[in-house]
Design a protein around this motif. Structure first.
Motif, PDB file in Angstrom:
ATOM      1  N   GLU A 257       0.782  -1.236   0.000  1.00 15.42           N
ATOM      2  CA  GLU A 257      -0.156   0.059  -0.051  1.00 15.42           C
ATOM      3  C   GLU A 257       0.898   1.232   0.004  1.00 15.42           C
ATOM      4  O   GLU A 257       0.577   2.248  -0.542  1.00 15.42           O
ATOM      5  CB  GLU A 257      -1.024   0.156   1.048  1.00 15.42           C
ATOM      6  N   THR A 258       2.111   1.299   0.548  1.00 15.37           N
ATOM      7  CA  THR A 258       2.656   2.496   0.689  1.00 15.37           C
ATOM      8  C   THR A 258       3.990   2.439   0.402  1.00 15.37           C
ATOM      9  O   THR A 258       4.901   3.597   0.526  1.00 15.37           O
ATOM     10  CB  THR A 258       2.578   2.936   2.453  1.00 15.37           C
ATOM     11  N   GLN A 259       4.648   1.392  -0.002  1.00 15.25           N
ATOM     12  CA  GLN A 259       6.030   1.580  -0.730  1.00 15.25           C
ATOM     13  C   GLN A 259       5.984   1.381  -2.010  1.00 15.25           C
ATOM     14  O   GLN A 259       5.230   0.683  -2.786  1.00 15.25           O
ATOM     15  CB  GLN A 259       6.906   0.429  -0.081  1.00 15.25           C
ATOM     16  N   ASN A 260       7.094   2.067  -2.554  1.00 16.37           N
ATOM     17  CA  ASN A 260       7.436   2.048  -4.005  1.00 16.37           C
ATOM     18  C   ASN A 260       8.336   0.997  -4.632  1.00 16.37           C
ATOM     19  O   ASN A 260       9.270   1.411  -4.867  1.00 16.37           O
ATOM     20  CB  ASN A 260       7.878   3.554  -4.695  1.00 16.37           C
ATOM     21  N   VAL A 261       7.982   0.073  -4.477  1.00 19.01           N
ATOM     22  CA  VAL A 261       8.767  -1.275  -5.235  1.00 19.01           C
ATOM     23  C   VAL A 261       8.558  -1.369  -6.184  1.00 19.01           C
ATOM     24  O   VAL A 261       7.351  -1.769  -6.662  1.00 19.01           O
ATOM     25  CB  VAL A 261       8.494  -2.530  -3.984  1.00 19.01           C
ATOM     26  N   ASP A 262       9.525  -1.752  -7.029  1.00 16.14           N
ATOM     27  CA  ASP A 262       9.493  -2.271  -8.435  1.00 16.14           C
ATOM     28  C   ASP A 262       9.634  -3.657  -8.538  1.00 16.14           C
ATOM     29  O   ASP A 262      10.728  -4.278  -8.250  1.00 16.14           O
ATOM     30  CB  ASP A 262      10.614  -1.592  -9.446  1.00 16.14           C
ATOM     31  N   TYR A 263       8.667  -4.331  -8.638  1.00 10.57           N
ATOM     32  CA  TYR A 263       8.496  -5.931  -8.566  1.00 10.57           C
ATOM     33  C   TYR A 263       9.057  -6.704  -9.818  1.00 10.57           C
ATOM     34  O   TYR A 263       8.961  -7.762  -9.802  1.00 10.57           O
ATOM     35  CB  TYR A 263       6.929  -6.566  -8.081  1.00 10.57           C
ATOM     36  N   LEU A 264       8.990  -5.773 -10.795  1.00  8.33           N
ATOM     37  CA  LEU A 264       9.554  -6.290 -12.071  1.00  8.33           C
ATOM     38  C   LEU A 264      10.700  -5.333 -12.682  1.00  8.33           C
ATOM     39  O   LEU A 264      10.480  -4.992 -13.685  1.00  8.33           O
ATOM     40  CB  LEU A 264       8.388  -6.217 -13.045  1.00  8.33           C
ATOM     41  N   PRO A 265      11.920  -5.491 -12.091  1.00  2.67           N
ATOM     42  CA  PRO A 265      12.777  -4.561 -12.326  1.00  2.67           C
ATOM     43  C   PRO A 265      13.374  -4.905 -13.550  1.00  2.67           C
ATOM     44  O   PRO A 265      13.434  -6.164 -13.978  1.00  2.67           O
ATOM     45  CB  PRO A 265      13.942  -4.826 -11.262  1.00  2.67           C
ATOM     46  N   GLY A 266      13.897  -3.952 -14.344  1.00  2.00           N
ATOM     47  CA  GLY A 266      14.548  -4.542 -15.753  1.00  2.00           C
ATOM     48  C   GLY A 266      13.703  -4.614 -16.835  1.00  2.00           C
ATOM     49  O   GLY A 266      14.244  -4.656 -17.974  1.00  2.00           O
ATOM     50  N   LEU A 267      12.333  -4.341 -16.782  1.00  2.00           N
ATOM     51  CA  LEU A 267      11.474  -4.565 -17.948  1.00  2.00           C
ATOM     52  C   LEU A 267      10.877  -2.937 -18.073  1.00  2.00           C
ATOM     53  O   LEU A 267      10.770  -2.266 -16.935  1.00  2.00           O
ATOM     54  CB  LEU A 267      10.250  -5.318 -17.461  1.00  2.00           C
ATOM     55  N   SER A 268      10.674  -2.887 -19.535  1.00  2.00           N
ATOM     56  CA  SER A 268      10.119  -1.509 -19.756  1.00  2.00           C
ATOM     57  C   SER A 268       8.677  -1.396 -19.414  1.00  2.00           C
ATOM     58  O   SER A 268       7.963  -2.595 -18.973  1.00  2.00           O
ATOM     59  CB  SER A 268      10.036  -1.222 -21.210  1.00  2.00           C
ATOM     60  N   SER A 269       7.996  -0.491 -19.413  1.00  2.00           N
ATOM     61  CA  SER A 269       6.540  -0.292 -18.907  1.00  2.00           C
ATOM     62  C   SER A 269       5.606  -1.254 -19.695  1.00  2.00           C
ATOM     63  O   SER A 269       4.658  -1.885 -19.480  1.00  2.00           O
ATOM     64  CB  SER A 269       5.873   0.854 -19.042  1.00  2.00           C
ATOM     65  N   ALA A 270       6.073  -1.251 -21.086  1.00  2.00           N
ATOM     66  CA  ALA A 270       5.182  -1.960 -22.123  1.00  2.00           C
ATOM     67  C   ALA A 270       5.263  -3.561 -21.797  1.00  2.00           C
ATOM     68  O   ALA A 270       4.473  -4.369 -21.554  1.00  2.00           O
ATOM     69  CB  ALA A 270       5.436  -1.781 -23.548  1.00  2.00           C
ATOM     70  N   GLU A 271       6.743  -3.763 -21.429  1.00  2.00           N
ATOM     71  CA  GLU A 271       6.890  -5.373 -21.023  1.00  2.00           C
ATOM     72  C   GLU A 271       6.208  -5.835 -19.904  1.00  2.00           C
ATOM     73  O   GLU A 271       5.558  -6.824 -19.537  1.00  2.00           O
ATOM     74  CB  GLU A 271       8.385  -5.521 -20.924  1.00  2.00           C
ATOM     75  N   LYS A 272       6.120  -4.781 -18.854  1.00  2.00           N
ATOM     76  CA  LYS A 272       5.262  -5.095 -17.519  1.00  2.00           C
ATOM     77  C   LYS A 272       4.022  -5.342 -17.844  1.00  2.00           C
ATOM     78  O   LYS A 272       3.295  -6.390 -17.250  1.00  2.00           O
ATOM     79  CB  LYS A 272       5.650  -4.024 -16.547  1.00  2.00           C
ATOM     80  N   LYS A 273       3.382  -4.415 -18.560  1.00  6.89           N
ATOM     81  CA  LYS A 273       2.045  -4.418 -18.766  1.00  6.89           C
ATOM     82  C   LYS A 273       1.633  -5.803 -19.525  1.00  6.89           C
ATOM     83  O   LYS A 273       0.579  -6.612 -19.222  1.00  6.89           O
ATOM     84  CB  LYS A 273       1.514  -3.375 -19.731  1.00  6.89           C
ATOM     85  N   ALA A 274       2.698  -6.195 -20.350  1.00  9.13           N
ATOM     86  CA  ALA A 274       2.275  -7.404 -21.108  1.00  9.13           C
ATOM     87  C   ALA A 274       2.267  -8.698 -20.453  1.00  9.13           C
ATOM     88  O   ALA A 274       1.713  -9.639 -20.468  1.00  9.13           O
ATOM     89  CB  ALA A 274       3.277  -7.559 -22.168  1.00  9.13           C
ATOM     90  N   ARG A 275       3.112  -8.372 -19.416  1.00  6.82           N
ATOM     91  CA  ARG A 275       3.169  -9.810 -18.342  1.00  6.82           C
ATOM     92  C   ARG A 275       2.099  -9.527 -17.284  1.00  6.82           C
ATOM     93  O   ARG A 275       1.379 -10.719 -16.958  1.00  6.82           O
ATOM     94  CB  ARG A 275       4.411  -9.410 -17.328  1.00  6.82           C
ATOM     95  N   LEU A 276       1.589  -8.286 -16.888  1.00  9.37           N
ATOM     96  CA  LEU A 276       0.551  -8.257 -16.025  1.00  9.37           C
ATOM     97  C   LEU A 276      -0.898  -8.537 -16.354  1.00  9.37           C
ATOM     98  O   LEU A 276      -1.804  -8.804 -15.708  1.00  9.37           O
ATOM     99  CB  LEU A 276       0.408  -6.765 -15.355  1.00  9.37           C
ATOM    100  N   CYS A 277      -0.965  -8.460 -17.708  1.00  7.66           N
ATOM    101  CA  CYS A 277      -2.232  -8.675 -18.273  1.00  7.66           C
ATOM    102  C   CYS A 277      -2.697 -10.301 -18.455  1.00  7.66           C
ATOM    103  O   CYS A 277      -3.788 -10.704 -18.541  1.00  7.66           O
ATOM    104  CB  CYS A 277      -2.474  -8.085 -19.659  1.00  7.66           C
ATOM    105  N   ARG A 278      -1.475 -11.143 -18.135  1.00  5.20           N
ATOM    106  CA  ARG A 278      -1.645 -12.706 -18.248  1.00  5.20           C
ATOM    107  C   ARG A 278      -1.577 -13.163 -16.829  1.00  5.20           C
ATOM    108  O   ARG A 278      -1.198 -14.481 -17.049  1.00  5.20           O
ATOM    109  CB  ARG A 278      -0.822 -13.269 -19.225  1.00  5.20           C
ATOM    110  N   ILE A 279      -1.765 -12.484 -15.926  1.00  6.74           N
ATOM    111  CA  ILE A 279      -1.583 -13.117 -14.600  1.00  6.74           C
ATOM    112  C   ILE A 279      -2.545 -12.505 -13.629  1.00  6.74           C
ATOM    113  O   ILE A 279      -2.694 -11.414 -13.795  1.00  6.74           O
ATOM    114  CB  ILE A 279      -0.059 -12.954 -14.135  1.00  6.74           C
ATOM    115  N   SER A 280      -3.034 -13.330 -12.848  1.00  9.55           N
ATOM    116  CA  SER A 280      -4.322 -12.778 -12.004  1.00  9.55           C
ATOM    117  C   SER A 280      -3.513 -11.689 -11.045  1.00  9.55           C
ATOM    118  O   SER A 280      -2.487 -11.918 -10.673  1.00  9.55           O
ATOM    119  CB  SER A 280      -5.056 -13.935 -11.435  1.00  9.55           C
ATOM    120  N   TYR A 281      -4.425 -10.955 -10.351  1.00 10.80           N
ATOM    121  CA  TYR A 281      -3.758  -9.896  -9.278  1.00 10.80           C
ATOM    122  C   TYR A 281      -3.443 -10.748  -8.044  1.00 10.80           C
ATOM    123  O   TYR A 281      -2.411 -10.369  -7.506  1.00 10.80           O
ATOM    124  CB  TYR A 281      -5.075  -9.046  -8.944  1.00 10.80           C
ATOM    125  N   LYS A 282      -4.298 -11.740  -7.845  1.00 12.21           N
ATOM    126  CA  LYS A 282      -3.829 -12.791  -6.668  1.00 12.21           C
ATOM    127  C   LYS A 282      -2.356 -13.352  -7.256  1.00 12.21           C
ATOM    128  O   LYS A 282      -1.570 -13.325  -6.150  1.00 12.21           O
ATOM    129  CB  LYS A 282      -4.794 -14.063  -6.478  1.00 12.21           C
TER     130      LYS A 282
END
Ligand SMILES: Cc1cc2nc3c(=O)[nH]c(=O)nc-3n(C[C@H](O)[C@H](O)[C@H](O)COP(=O)(O)OP(=O)(O)OC[C@H]3O[C@@H](n4cnc5c(N)ncnc54)[C@H](O)[C@@H]3O)c2cc1C
Length: 657
Positions: A257-282
């Motif tokens: 909720e409060t910390q700015n952690v990059d859980y997908l370091p090394g990926l571009s925004s587009a690459e991160k989005k591509a990953r996040l659309c294929r995995i559930s939030y859980k």
């Protein structure tokens, strides 16, 4: 009664035996105004005998089980199960012929009538057939008289609010009906009322899910996503210290909720989005943010109200667009991306203007009916429509160009060629009402009903089209409107709306504070008020469409008494410390059951990428002879503006050669 006595509340303690407006029982079957009067109409073809023509016919005041009420769905289920035609009499042809017959009196069906008349002229004759006892479809009104004062809530469609700005077509219709959402919201909505009384959001931890029962005020920002200020962090710490959660869960919630952690370091925004659309939030939480599993339990139902499934069934990227936490440090570029749901992609780009009428978008349906049938909903302004009493006897009068016939389930729609040489065709529409089946003819038909049921009405459709229509499984929901004697308990607890991650009802809210025309919302906690509760039955772990089917089964077998007991029980458990007493304080209950609720929206976790034009809703909505297909289903989503746009498209198809 005090908080310690809550484990086994008797029916008397909950007030189940109290005389309040709710369902009446007759041999175990629900009696509503609609179904009671329906019995009188059996065997007659006399319009004056239609239930809607009886004095006092006013479905919005009916309490008990509404939404898909008894009497509205049995015929459709008989068609689905192949039993209807085995038991039905042969259709009796009525000497009625229309330019257009519309199946379904929801906003799409009403808008189709409006657009058709616009194209064909004021004299166009249009019949709208609706299987419920009221018009509006999901846009239904629950009307109460508490302490002698009119109070309203939406039984279904809550407000003008869509992922995308209203199209020129939908915005144009709003304008013609006199609706300016921005101006109305500014003038009529008191967004500050509850805050001015010191009320805010709450979270209810139920014993079954969290081991200990507790209602807490939530840290600001919980509902809207997280802010990053230290102030927010201290509020989160305070909240988590009191929450019945383990230290590991508290630590991880604070982190996401409060910390700015990059859980997908090394990926571009587009690459991160591509990953996040294929995995559930859980799975994002568990596998990428690596939180304790108890964190997922806390967020499990945050997506239910939007999509009808929990975070196990929703892509992480969609949850980012909805403002769920954990993404701050990923620095995703604003805006939508490929493979997002319609809703998430739209909201990622902004969304529409918003306004909540006291009865939700039932006011839009009522304004449409006023526009179609003069005198049916008296008055002449967008403000007076809220308190106007609809004159149901005006809906289906001979001689009127446009007629709305309620309590009529369409059972067959087919093209009939009048003249095989020049190809001019007509449509023959059969509908059942009571024990009769009637048949009427039209030059054309718009099916503005639930698309997945169309194959049963139109068995002549091509197999591929039928298969596509069946794909569109609707989302089940239930909304309860509960009249309370006062809201002193909410005031004492400092809470106006409650997120309930594990409880039966997912969300509980005091009614919106809206003053419009002569309608006045309660302002003092001493006054009676309506409370809105929602539940989205589903089965976590299954693919989304399977979850919807399982949820629907649950809804269909849940009787009103169970809903009522669950309402009373949960309100007591949440509000007891505020002095709430269900037996004393509950004055009326209406449960709006929507087994076929939101139109199905493709989910990137479970649905394939369809080739251009091959998505089921596009294959399914193809014009078939003189039959065109509307409803928000035909755009594979569930919004009022979309229902209007689809009506416009369907009517346009009928006018194209
Ligand atoms: C609980 C709930 C809350 C919602 N909240 C919002 C919101 O806040 N904002 C928003 O924009 N959208 C919301 N939606 C979605 C919105 O209500 C719908 O997208 C829109 O109203 C759909 O209108 P429609 O006319 O396409 O379909 P419907 O409203 O479903 O109307 C179709 C009608 O056809 C009838 N019908 C079906 N079969 C037959 C038959 N055989 N014969 C005769 N009639 C038949 C149905 O009973 C129904 O009345 C909500 C939906 C639900 C269920």
């Amino acid at each position: 009664m005090n908080a310690k006595d809550l484990r086994s509340l008797s029916d008397q303690q909950l007030g189940m035996d109290r005389e309040i407006p709710r369902r009446d029982f007759l041999n175990g079957a629900a009696m509503t105004i609609g179904s009671a009067l329906l019995a009188n109409s059996i065997g007659t073809n006399n319009r004056s005998d239609e239930p809607q023509n009886h004095a006092g016919y006013n479905p919005p005041v009916t309490s008990g089980l509404r939404g898909s009420h008894a009497g509205s769905f049995e015929i459709a289920h008989g068609l689905r199960d192949g039993t209807f035609w085995k038991n039905a009499p042969a259709p009796r042809a009525l000497a009625e012929k229309y330019d257009l017959i519309v199946v379904g009196g929801g906003i799409s069906g009403l808008a189709a009538a409006h657009f058709y008349r616009e194209r064909a002229g004021a004299k166009a004759s249009i019949l709208i057939l609706e299987n419920h006892d009221d018009f509006g479809g999901h846009a239904k009104r629950n009307e109460f008289h508490l302490g002698g004062k009119l109070q309203l809530l939406n039984g279904g469609t809550m407000l003008i609010d869509s992922p995308t700005p209203y199209s020129a077509v939908a915005a144009g219709l709003m304008k013609r009906l006199g609706i300016d959402p921005v101006a109305l919201d500014k003038k009529c909505t008191d967004h500050a009322l509850y805050r001015s009384l010191g009320l805010g959001s709450g979270v209810f931890f139920d014993r079954e899910t969290f081991g200990v029962e507790r209602l807490l005020r939530s840290p600001r920002g919980l509902e809207e996503g997280s802010a990053e200020s230290p102030e927010t962090e201290s509020r989160w710490k305070e909240f988590l210290a009191q929450a019945p959660l383990t230290d590991a869960v508290r630590r991880d919630i604070l982190r996401i909720e409060t910390q700015n952690v990059d859980y997908l370091p090394g990926l571009s925004s587009a690459e991160k989005k591509a990953r996040l659309c294929r995995i559930s939030y859980k799975d994002f939480l568990l596998q990428i943010a690596k939180v304790d599993p108890g964190v997922a339990t806390f967020y499990q139902t945050r997506t239910n109200g939007e999509w009808g499934v929990g975070i196990d069934g929703e892509p992480a990227l969609d949850c980012w667009a909805l403002g769920l936490p954990g993404f701050q440090g990923l620095k995703l570029d604003p805006g939508s991306a490929p493979h997002m749901s319609y809703t998430a992609a739209g909201y990622a780009r902004g969304g529409s203007d918003r306004f909540h009428f006291p009865d939700g978008n039932a006011s839009i349906a009522r304004l449409l009916v006023r526009d179609l049938i003069p005198g049916a909903v008296p008055g002449n302004s967008v403000e007076d429509v809220v308190t106007a009493s609809a004159n149901y006897a005006r809906l289906d009068t001979p001689g009127s160009a446009i007629r709305i016939r309620l309590n009529c389930s369409v059972v067959r729609v087919r093209n009939v060629a009048l003249d095989a040489t020049n190809g001019v065709g007509e449509v023959e529409v059969a509908y059942a009402t009571g024990k009769d089946v009637f048949q009427v003819r039209g030059s054309a038909c718009v099916l503005a009903c639930w698309n997945m049921a169309i194959p049963y009405l139109c068995p002549d459709l091509p197999e591929k089209q039928k298969e596509a229509l069946h794909y569109l499984v609707k989302v089940p929901l239930v909304y309860a409107s509960v009249g309370l004697r006062n809201w002193k308990a909410f005031r004492k607890l400092g809470i106006s709306n409650i997120y309930c991650p594990g409880a039966y009802w997912n969300a509980v809210n005091l009614n919106w504070a809206v003053n419009i025309g002569e309608y006045r919302s309660p302002r003092s906690p001493e006054e009676p008020i309506l409370v809105h509760l929602s539940r989205t039955p589903c089965k976590p772990g299954l693919p989304a469409r399977e979850q919807h089917k399982a949820g629907r089964m649950e809804l269909l077998v849940t009787p009103f008494e169970i809903f009522e007991r669950k309402i009373r029980d949960q309100l007591v458990h949440m509000l007891i410390e505020g002095g709430f007493d269900a037996a004393r304080d509950v004055e009326a209950i209406t449960v709006n059951r929507w087994p076929h609720g939101y139109g199905y929206e493709y989910n990137p976790l479970f649905d394939p990428d369809w080739a251009e034009g091959e998505a089921p809703h596009m294959v399914g909505r193809k014009r078939f002879g003189q039959i065109a297909i509307a409803n928000s289903d035909s755009a594979a989503t569930a919004y009022t503006d979309v229902a209007i746009d689809q009506a416009h498209r369907a009517v346009g198809e009928l006018f194209s050669s």
